[in-house]
Design a protein around this motif. Structure first.
Motif, PDB file in Angstrom:
ATOM      1  N   MET A 130       0.834  -1.208   0.000  1.00  0.00           N
ATOM      2  CA  MET A 130       0.000   0.000   0.000  1.00  0.00           C
ATOM      3  C   MET A 130       0.868   1.257   0.000  1.00  0.00           C
ATOM      4  O   MET A 130       0.566   2.236  -0.691  1.00  0.00           O
ATOM      5  CB  MET A 130      -0.924  -0.010   1.219  1.00  0.00           C
ATOM      6  CG  MET A 130      -2.007  -1.082   1.158  1.00  0.00           C
ATOM      7  SD  MET A 130      -2.948  -1.213   2.690  1.00  0.00           S
ATOM      8  CE  MET A 130      -3.794   0.377   2.702  1.00  0.00           C
ATOM      9  N   LEU A 131       1.960   1.218   0.727  1.00  0.00           N
ATOM     10  CA  LEU A 131       2.872   2.360   0.792  1.00  0.00           C
ATOM     11  C   LEU A 131       3.539   2.586  -0.571  1.00  0.00           C
ATOM     12  O   LEU A 131       3.600   3.713  -1.072  1.00  0.00           O
ATOM     13  CB  LEU A 131       3.906   2.093   1.879  1.00  0.00           C
ATOM     14  CG  LEU A 131       4.910   3.186   2.215  1.00  0.00           C
ATOM     15  CD1 LEU A 131       5.302   3.094   3.670  1.00  0.00           C
ATOM     16  CD2 LEU A 131       6.147   3.070   1.334  1.00  0.00           C
ATOM     17  N   LEU A 132       4.047   1.521  -1.185  1.00  0.00           N
ATOM     18  CA  LEU A 132       4.701   1.638  -2.487  1.00  0.00           C
ATOM     19  C   LEU A 132       3.721   2.112  -3.562  1.00  0.00           C
ATOM     20  O   LEU A 132       4.067   2.940  -4.413  1.00  0.00           O
ATOM     21  CB  LEU A 132       5.314   0.293  -2.889  1.00  0.00           C
ATOM     22  CG  LEU A 132       6.493  -0.193  -2.036  1.00  0.00           C
ATOM     23  CD1 LEU A 132       6.855  -1.623  -2.398  1.00  0.00           C
ATOM     24  CD2 LEU A 132       7.702   0.727  -2.207  1.00  0.00           C
ATOM     25  N   ALA A 133       2.492   1.590  -3.496  1.00  0.00           N
ATOM     26  CA  ALA A 133       1.474   1.996  -4.474  1.00  0.00           C
ATOM     27  C   ALA A 133       1.130   3.470  -4.313  1.00  0.00           C
ATOM     28  O   ALA A 133       0.912   4.186  -5.309  1.00  0.00           O
ATOM     29  CB  ALA A 133       0.224   1.136  -4.316  1.00  0.00           C
ATOM     30  N   ALA A 134       1.096   3.945  -3.076  1.00  0.00           N
ATOM     31  CA  ALA A 134       0.803   5.362  -2.836  1.00  0.00           C
ATOM     32  C   ALA A 134       1.858   6.255  -3.484  1.00  0.00           C
ATOM     33  O   ALA A 134       1.548   7.322  -4.019  1.00  0.00           O
ATOM     34  CB  ALA A 134       0.733   5.638  -1.333  1.00  0.00           C
ATOM     35  N   LEU A 135       3.112   5.815  -3.468  1.00  0.00           N
ATOM     36  CA  LEU A 135       4.197   6.590  -4.063  1.00  0.00           C
ATOM     37  C   LEU A 135       4.158   6.564  -5.590  1.00  0.00           C
ATOM     38  O   LEU A 135       4.739   7.437  -6.246  1.00  0.00           O
ATOM     39  CB  LEU A 135       5.552   6.063  -3.581  1.00  0.00           C
ATOM     40  CG  LEU A 135       5.865   6.267  -2.095  1.00  0.00           C
ATOM     41  CD1 LEU A 135       7.127   5.514  -1.719  1.00  0.00           C
ATOM     42  CD2 LEU A 135       6.008   7.757  -1.773  1.00  0.00           C
ATOM     43  N   CYS A 136       3.479   5.570  -6.157  1.00  0.00           N
ATOM     44  CA  CYS A 136       3.449   5.401  -7.620  1.00  0.00           C
ATOM     45  C   CYS A 136       2.142   5.872  -8.255  1.00  0.00           C
ATOM     46  O   CYS A 136       2.042   5.895  -9.487  1.00  0.00           O
ATOM     47  CB  CYS A 136       3.675   3.935  -7.992  1.00  0.00           C
ATOM     48  SG  CYS A 136       5.300   3.293  -7.526  1.00  0.00           S
ATOM     49  N   CYS A 137       1.147   6.210  -7.431  1.00  0.00           N
ATOM     50  CA  CYS A 137      -0.170   6.563  -7.959  1.00  0.00           C
ATOM     51  C   CYS A 137      -0.541   8.009  -7.648  1.00  0.00           C
ATOM     52  O   CYS A 137       0.019   8.634  -6.754  1.00  0.00           O
ATOM     53  CB  CYS A 137      -1.241   5.627  -7.389  1.00  0.00           C
ATOM     54  SG  CYS A 137      -1.106   3.927  -7.965  1.00  0.00           S
ATOM     55  N   LYS A 138      -1.502   8.500  -8.407  1.00  0.00           N
ATOM     56  CA  LYS A 138      -2.063   9.839  -8.205  1.00  0.00           C
ATOM     57  C   LYS A 138      -3.565   9.760  -8.437  1.00  0.00           C
ATOM     58  O   LYS A 138      -4.000   9.218  -9.455  1.00  0.00           O
ATOM     59  CB  LYS A 138      -1.415  10.829  -9.176  1.00  0.00           C
ATOM     60  CG  LYS A 138      -2.022  12.231  -9.179  1.00  0.00           C
ATOM     61  CD  LYS A 138      -1.293  13.115 -10.174  1.00  0.00           C
ATOM     62  CE  LYS A 138      -1.918  14.488 -10.282  1.00  0.00           C
ATOM     63  NZ  LYS A 138      -3.194  14.479 -11.022  1.00  0.00           N
ATOM     64  N   PRO A 143      -0.330   7.738 -12.847  1.00  0.00           N
ATOM     65  CA  PRO A 143      -0.226   9.024 -13.547  1.00  0.00           C
ATOM     66  C   PRO A 143       0.646   8.892 -14.791  1.00  0.00           C
ATOM     67  O   PRO A 143       1.674   8.219 -14.761  1.00  0.00           O
ATOM     68  CB  PRO A 143       0.442   9.927 -12.508  1.00  0.00           C
ATOM     69  CG  PRO A 143       1.272   8.985 -11.689  1.00  0.00           C
ATOM     70  CD  PRO A 143       0.584   7.649 -11.702  1.00  0.00           C
ATOM     71  N   GLN A 144       0.242   9.525 -15.858  1.00  0.00           N
ATOM     72  CA  GLN A 144       1.088   9.552 -17.048  1.00  0.00           C
ATOM     73  C   GLN A 144       2.130  10.651 -16.834  1.00  0.00           C
ATOM     74  O   GLN A 144       1.800  11.825 -16.763  1.00  0.00           O
ATOM     75  CB  GLN A 144       0.271   9.833 -18.307  1.00  0.00           C
ATOM     76  CG  GLN A 144       1.110   9.764 -19.573  1.00  0.00           C
ATOM     77  CD  GLN A 144       0.255   9.608 -20.815  1.00  0.00           C
ATOM     78  OE1 GLN A 144      -0.948   9.458 -20.732  1.00  0.00           O
ATOM     79  NE2 GLN A 144       0.902   9.628 -21.967  1.00  0.00           N
ATOM     80  N   GLY A 145       3.369  10.245 -16.698  1.00  0.00           N
ATOM     81  CA  GLY A 145       4.445  11.189 -16.431  1.00  0.00           C
ATOM     82  C   GLY A 145       5.375  10.696 -15.340  1.00  0.00           C
ATOM     83  O   GLY A 145       6.506  11.167 -15.246  1.00  0.00           O
ATOM     84  N   ALA A 146       4.909   9.760 -14.522  1.00  0.00           N
ATOM     85  CA  ALA A 146       5.766   9.177 -13.490  1.00  0.00           C
ATOM     86  C   ALA A 146       6.661   8.118 -14.118  1.00  0.00           C
ATOM     87  O   ALA A 146       6.208   7.343 -14.972  1.00  0.00           O
ATOM     88  CB  ALA A 146       4.914   8.560 -12.385  1.00  0.00           C
TER      89      ALA A 146
END
Length: 307
Positions: A130-138, A143-146
Motif C-alpha cells: 500500500m505504501l509503495l502503491a501510494a508513491l506510484c499513484c495519483k 499518472p502519465q508522467g511518473a
C-alpha cells in the motif's frame, strides 16, 4: 499501518526524513505538476510530472524493485528496454489482414488497487504494498508522467497479453501491444467473432476499447501501425508525414530558421528539437534515406547562422 520504527526505517532507505516521507505517502497528489498536451486527433492528454523528490523515490522503486522483476512477453514492445516501434511493426509485415484497436484511458484505468496487488505478488506485505502503491499513484490510478507508470502498466497488462497471445496462437495470428495500441494481423480474414473474443478478454481485465480507434484493414488498404506504414511490404514513413517534413526542411533552407518560424507562426521553444526528433524517427524507420542526413545538415547550418 506500519509502526513508527518500520515507517522510519523505510523513510531512511529512501533517503528522506520521516515527516517528509509521511507527507509524500499521505498526500502524493500535491507533489505533481500537471499540464496538458494536444493529441493528434483533437483533445488533450494530461501529463503529471512528479516533484524531484518524489521522482527520485519512484526511480528507486523502478530500479530496485520493478526492473529486476519485469520479464516482458515478446508481444509487449512499448516501454521495453532494447525494443522500439519497429518491433511493433515487423511481425505484421506481409499479413494482408489487420485489426488495430486502442485501450481507452490507459493509465487512468490502472487503479491503485491493481498496483497494490502487483506489489503483493512481488512478495511484499499488504502494508508495504500500500505504501509503495501510494508513491506510484495519483488520484487512485497510474499518472502519465511518473517514471514507474510504464513498467507497472506492462506488468499489470501481462495477464491480458497472455490471454490475447493464446487466442491469436490458436488462429496463427500475430499480436503486439505498444502501450495502449493493440495490433493483430493475419493471412486470413479476421472475423467479427474473433474480435468479440478479444473484446471480452479486454473487458475482463478491467479495460475498455476505444471504439473510435478500432479498425479492420484488408488487402489493398493502407496500413499504418504506430506511425509506420507497412503497405509496401517493408517499414516506411507514411507519404503524408514525409511530405510535411520535406516541406519544413526545404523552407528552413530557403528562408532561414527564424523566418520560417515567423511565416508559419511556429514559435514553440522546442520546435527545432521536435523537428530533429521527427527526422531521427524517419532515419530509424528508413536508415538509408539520403534526405534525412541532408536534413540534419540543413538544420545544423540554420542553427549556426543564428549564432
Amino acid at each position: 499501518m506500519l509502526n513508527k520504527e518500520e515507517f522510519n526505517k523505510i523513510a531512511e532507505l529512501f533517503g528522506v526524513l520521516p515527516q517528509e516521507f509521511y507527507l509524500l505517502v499521505r498526500n502524493p497528489d500535491i507533489f505533481y505538476c500537471n499540464y496538458k498536451i494536444p493529441k493528434k486527433r483533437g483533445g488533450y492528454r494530461e501529463i503529471s510530472s512528479p516533484s524531484l523528490k518524489l521522482m527520485a523515490m519512484q526511480r528507486a522503486i523502478l530500479k530496485q524493485i520493478l526492473m529486476p522483476n519485469f520479464n516482458p512477453l515478446p508481444c509487449c514492445v512499448g516501454y521495453v528496454k532494447d525494443k522500439n516501434i519497429l518491433d511493433n511493426v515487423i511481425p505484421h509485415i506481409n499479413n494482408p489482414y489487420l485489426l488495430k484497436t486502442d485501450l481507452e484511458d490507459f493509465f487512468p484505468s490502472i487503479t491503485k488497487e491493481k498496483v497494490i496487488y502487483l506489489f503483493i505478488k512481488l512478495g511484499f506485505s499488504t502494508r508495504i504494498s500500500m505504501l509503495l502503491a501510494a508513491l506510484c499513484c495519483k488520484k487512485g490510478a497510474l499518472p502519465q508522467g511518473a517514471p514507474t507508470s510504464p513498467i507497472i502498466s506492462n506488468m499489470i497488462m501481462q495477464s491480458l497479453d497472455v490471454a490475447i497471445s493464446e487466442e491469436c496462437a490458436r488462429k496463427n495470428f500475430a499480436y503486439t501491444r505498444y502501450a495502449d495500441d493493440i495490433t493483430i494481423s493475419s493471412k486470413e480474414i479476421i472475423d467479427v467473432n474473433f474480435f468479440y473474443r478479444i473484446q471480452d478478454i479486454i473487458k475482463s481485465s478491467g479495460m475498455s476499447l476505444n471504439e473510435g480507434k478500432t479498425h479492420f484493414y484488408g488487402p489493398g488498404n493502407k496500413k499504418i501501425i504506430t506511425g509506420v506504414s507497412i503497405s509496401s511490404g517493408k517499414p516506411k514513413l507514411p507519404r503524408k508525414t514525409k511530405r510535411k517534413l520535406r516541406q519544413e526542411v526545404n523552407m528552413i533552407e530557403k528562408y532561414g530558421l527564424l523566418n520560417h518560424m515567423e511565416r508559419t507562426q511556429q514559435m514553440s521553444p522546442i520546435y527545432i528539437m521536435s523537428l530533429k526528433g521527427k527526422l531521427a524517427f524517419w532515419k530509424q524507420v528508413e536508415p538509408d534515406c539520403p534526405f534525412v542526413n541532408k536534413s540534419f545538415a540543413v538544420l545544423q547550418k540554420a542553427i549556426e547562422r543564428l549564432d
